[in-house]
Design an enzyme around this catalytic site. Sequence first.
Site, PDB file in Angstrom:
ATOM      1  N   ASP A   1      27.111  17.323  -5.902  1.00  0.00           N
ATOM      2  CA  ASP A   1      27.492  18.074  -4.707  1.00  0.00           C
ATOM      3  C   ASP A   1      26.963  17.337  -3.471  1.00  0.00           C
ATOM      4  O   ASP A   1      26.141  16.421  -3.590  1.00  0.00           O
ATOM      5  CB  ASP A   1      26.936  19.502  -4.746  1.00  0.00           C
ATOM      6  CG  ASP A   1      25.420  19.539  -4.758  1.00  0.00           C
ATOM      7  OD1 ASP A   1      24.803  18.693  -5.445  1.00  0.00           O
ATOM      8  OD2 ASP A   1      24.824  20.389  -4.072  1.00  0.00           O
TER       9      ASP A   1
ATOM     10  N   GLU B   1      22.535  20.915  -5.872  1.00  0.00           N
ATOM     11  CA  GLU B   1      21.272  20.386  -5.364  1.00  0.00           C
ATOM     12  C   GLU B   1      21.098  20.677  -3.887  1.00  0.00           C
ATOM     13  O   GLU B   1      19.992  20.991  -3.428  1.00  0.00           O
ATOM     14  CB  GLU B   1      21.185  18.875  -5.627  1.00  0.00           C
ATOM     15  CG  GLU B   1      19.769  18.320  -5.549  1.00  0.00           C
ATOM     16  CD  GLU B   1      19.347  17.866  -4.154  1.00  0.00           C
ATOM     17  OE1 GLU B   1      18.155  17.624  -3.960  1.00  0.00           O
ATOM     18  OE2 GLU B   1      20.202  17.768  -3.249  1.00  0.00           O
TER      19      GLU B   1
ATOM     20  N   ARG C   1       2.596  21.083   3.861  1.00  0.00           N
ATOM     21  CA  ARG C   1       2.915  20.092   2.841  1.00  0.00           C
ATOM     22  C   ARG C   1       1.643  19.851   2.037  1.00  0.00           C
ATOM     23  O   ARG C   1       0.600  19.528   2.611  1.00  0.00           O
ATOM     24  CB  ARG C   1       3.380  18.795   3.497  1.00  0.00           C
ATOM     25  CG  ARG C   1       4.662  18.956   4.278  1.00  0.00           C
ATOM     26  CD  ARG C   1       5.869  19.018   3.353  1.00  0.00           C
ATOM     27  NE  ARG C   1       7.062  19.481   4.048  1.00  0.00           N
ATOM     28  CZ  ARG C   1       8.260  19.543   3.502  1.00  0.00           C
ATOM     29  NH1 ARG C   1       8.437  19.183   2.220  1.00  0.00           N
ATOM     30  NH2 ARG C   1       9.292  19.976   4.177  1.00  0.00           N
TER      31      ARG C   1
ATOM     32  N   HIS D   1      22.346  13.510   4.710  1.00  0.00           N
ATOM     33  CA  HIS D   1      22.275  14.813   5.399  1.00  0.00           C
ATOM     34  C   HIS D   1      22.721  14.719   6.862  1.00  0.00           C
ATOM     35  O   HIS D   1      22.828  15.744   7.518  1.00  0.00           O
ATOM     36  CB  HIS D   1      20.882  15.444   5.356  1.00  0.00           C
ATOM     37  CG  HIS D   1      20.481  15.892   3.982  1.00  0.00           C
ATOM     38  ND1 HIS D   1      19.725  17.018   3.762  1.00  0.00           N
ATOM     39  CD2 HIS D   1      20.748  15.376   2.767  1.00  0.00           C
ATOM     40  CE1 HIS D   1      19.518  17.159   2.470  1.00  0.00           C
ATOM     41  NE2 HIS D   1      20.129  16.180   1.832  1.00  0.00           N
TER      42      HIS D   1
END
Lengths: 477, 477
Positions: B100, B166, B343, B445
């Site tokens: 995907d 994903e 993080r 992205h």
Amino acid sequence: MAPQLDSYFKTVDDLSDAFIERLRKAVAIPSISAEDDRRPDVIRMGKFLASELTALGAEVELRELGKQPHKEHLDLPPVVVARYGNDSKKRTILVYGHYDVQPAGIEDGWATEPFTLTVDDKGRMYGRGSTDDKGPVLGWLNSIEAHKKAGIDYPVNLLMCFEGMEEYGSEGLDDFIKEEAKKYFKDADAVCISDNYWLGTEKPCLTYGLRGCNYYSIEISGPGQDLHSGVFGGTAQEPMTDLVNVMNTLVNKDGKIQIKGIDELVAPLTDDEKALYGDIAFTMDNLYESLGSTTGIYPDKERTLMGRWRYPSLSLHGIEGAYSAPGAKTVIPAKVIGKFSIRTVPDMEIDAVNELVYKHVKDAFAAIGSKNKLNVFCQHAGKWWVASPKHWNFTAAGKAVEHVWGVKPDLTREGGSIPVTLTFEQATGKNVLLLPMGSSTDAAHSINEKLDKKNYIEGIKLLGAYLHYVAEEPITS
Amino acid sequence: MAPQLDSYFKTVDDLSDAFIERLRKAVAIPSISAEDDRRPDVIRMGKFLASELTALGAEVELRELGKQPHKEHLDLPPVVVARYGNDSKKRTILVYGHYDVQPAGIEDGWATEPFTLTVDDKGRMYGRGSTDDKGPVLGWLNSIEAHKKAGIDYPVNLLMCFEGMEEYGSEGLDDFIKEEAKKYFKDADAVCISDNYWLGTEKPCLTYGLRGCNYYSIEISGPGQDLHSGVFGGTAQEPMTDLVNVMNTLVNKDGKIQIKGIDELVAPLTDDEKALYGDIAFTMDNLYESLGSTTGIYPDKERTLMGRWRYPSLSLHGIEGAYSAPGAKTVIPAKVIGKFSIRTVPDMEIDAVNELVYKHVKDAFAAIGSKNKLNVFCQHAGKWWVASPKHWNFTAAGKAVEHVWGVKPDLTREGGSIPVTLTFEQATGKNVLLLPMGSSTDAAHSINEKLDKKNYIEGIKLLGAYLHYVAEEPITS
């Protein structure tokens, strides 16, 4: 000597169904100034008013204001100006109102169709614009009609100024008022605006003060574009961290402004003024009810009212450019804009406040020692307004309230701003009175806006009575 | 002894046009998992993969995952699992990828049609999914085809797991992997994932660590509904003021976390580890270029890489419920939700971090003494992952990189998370290797996503070479 008003009042009562019918017609026109598609409806509403006024015998003009700034495909709706009576022996009162409304749709959660006036068994008349501001505007028209039907001479010359863009920043109106102050409005002896609300639900008030508002943006930027916090977290200085730091220096939890020098600009509280707050019809329960919580700052009504009316406040409104949706997104925003505003009071001048704010924000940012960039500016500013409640304009209104409602009105100020108030005062040089018709529960701007039938009908009496008392007041200022 | 790969490499070169054609077909299927309307395309993409694999002689299954949670009208796309080779004398390597892609439209600013693979004169192949992750997924298929065409025995048994969700949180995949670890994936000796990128553009890397991420919400509420700052400013305690105060206690301008106890959870830096950073192909200019600014925290590359890879970071993402649009609105938000994430790195356990965060936020809020209400919670958490780069899985990949690219790869970690990595490690108990194909400029992205032709073709050689070296590695763990 109190004027004889019985016949006028009786005629208002007799015509009450017709007056409600007039309001129904006005509410049925969805004159939403913020929605481009509704612009024809706004213009239709202006023409409706003009036609009703003409039928009542007023001289009416529709004044065009040209194209809407930044939306050049749209004509601004006209200002409806009108004159009823032209007798140089009478006083001339200039009244203002607006015929546009806030957006509304049944899907927002309205219990009834927002553009269908719906009267329930308690006499609550629901509909968008019922209280803000079509009811009060029609109040002036109805007062003319009732005088004519009762065969009573209208006590003053009435100048009217009704605009169609109030809910969208009154585009074009300031210049128009300044231009017409010495022309169409030149005879005005005083100004009356009915576009605010009682402090509560039981006791009428006259309003003589408003706070101003300086609205600020703090922009902090660094990276060239938004970053992924996994990749860049821990390696770059983040604008959001700096902004939160700066915003945290502005105000404390009790609303105390932390900007040095602001306190010194505020007019000291005198004993005379302090004494006024005790008698105001307001309780802490009123506050808690309207807040929907008990998270007030002060335990007592006096200090609470002062906090709303006569001291400045600072609110943090939000942050543009950061992540604001529900859910989770691991973004490091590249540029964030913090928004806050200061409500200003006498004697805070706009420029003096700006200077203190800029210095404070720049100093706070410098103290961080960040490599990011800062820009702080005032988005818009409107000054506070305080009138003298001892002027005959207020004295007359006070007597009218007592005559109609049987109580002396509270003398109130408001925490918000109605910028046109100050414009009228400055342009005409005359006293301006805010004479509300609706009550605090009318939900202007919200869903289920309403005007109580009693407030509408007694309000029509009040507006007429006010003009009769105006006619009788001695010249004092 | 280095395996003989010349014939395989030559075949890959000979087939390069066909391999680019295969990528063109894959990119042409807009398999956007986040857009409901595109779900048939996602499923079509899964079937395309299955059909190509079948034609290559692999055993293929499409495993259904049921309905999509919270969107019950949508079927999740199938997981494509496949096996190529079933020789018990060979090692078995499990590879993962996803078919995907992120959303894309020409109107977002793409220079070319996002779903038309467009190769420019520098060999940059533009198209959504080219590098993330269709190129790498097809790399495995292409390696099979080139072995067949070259008449070379495939060096391992290849197990494949290609998912279609994903980019939308890998819905359903974790349970599937856990379920199949001792079934379909039971023979796996190691795992290889090609779904990340080189640190720069010139030097390949192997990735052995990822940070985790704990994502938090701080909700502060008071009034029953949003308030007008004119009416309520200065009378009520404002949730936004409290939230900014609490958020300001979390981190300083240099990204140093201010939450007590966090530092003590972080594994100390050893001299051995410290020595690794100097050789990494990375410069401060690389950082500044990717930041689009010079607002880095540290002046040197070593500390910068440590900030990204081996120390925790805390980013403030934004505030939900406050005013976030352009322009000015004088609202006092009734309920605001601050979002931030940490993080995480070894040895920070999710629960231990949560406890420290909750205590810190509650203490900070209590220190304000506000009447508003606080709620703090962890929206989601994923653990960090660090593998041993001394495992034969990494040794083999390192030799393959040197063979194909002529340089020893950098051993890197990443600041972000790829949650499936940890899932595979925990479910199979085997070593997991991240073996990237694309480079840091591929713009996954973003608009204009691309994969360089050289990275694709040499990447196909690399994946095949890796498997040959895997076959030769002695059993050490």
